[in-house]
Design a protein around this motif. Sequence first.
Motif: not given
Length: 310
Positions: A1, A279-280, A303, A305, A307
Amino acid sequence: MRIIPCCVLMVQLAAGVAHAQTSNDLQIQLGAYNLSDRGGEKPVGVWRSTGPVIVGKPTLSTFSVGDNCEGFAVSSVRGEIGDNATTAWNVEVTPMRVVRQAVTFRLRWVRFAALRQQFDQVPLESSKAFRMPNEDIELTLRPGESWPLDSVRVATGTKMIDGRTCQGSASIRVSVDTYPWGEVDRRLIVADLWLIERLANGKEAPRSQTLSVRGVPGRPVPFYFDGIVDANVSLDIYGLLIARLESGAMTVSLETRSRWDDRGPHRFMESVIQMKPGEIIEIRLPKLGDGAGPFANREFSIRIRARQLR
């Protein structure tokens, strides 16, 4: 991360201003409008698009309108007009640069007025047609913004298909929008967001929040975390997410707003990051300061993430 502090984000944003690029998810549009008896300009459904913005590539159009508000036509051939046209415009749009979602382009256009002799229309490119002076300007627009190119008076009182009455004004506007149009774009992205609070010792507080949003690439997707209450003061953290697809990666723009008092100022922060699928990345938000009461020195992060689903 990856963890990105807010001070680094500001440097990245400043660097992005100097970077120009071609954009596959933005387009420049020209549209025909008329003034209705129900107030405001209304699009008549006649459009011309550049397609995906390509820096340096000109797009030529000829718009024409007859003696009523619905008599619009458009062609990609310079000087080609619709039947019974009385006024026409030759328009050239050339993208110059793209900075994030701001498109700068050169707009060149000329208006022609066709004269009538024994019901025969004089060609707009002929020397007998009345010609307005050329306009050559540079504009910068973001998606959803538009600029009025020109307007002309036409016959009033014309009844239109939907029952509205034409008020005698026909116009052309230029705008920037996402590409392709939302009605035909089947792509879909999903973004998982976490609101994290860090304690004074650097550890995460156990009261984190999680949410998931879905939307079309290139279009704003709103997100809202639950309000956080302390000493009868509520803190709301919310904003907009825009994801743009690139080869093997994704560029995500996150506009975050923090609101703790409806009568006072709100905090705004914009972050632009590049992410790989799955990916974070953690984005640290700046402290709210003394005006935020019990939230003045508390530290929050988001945070993310993201896609592509399809």
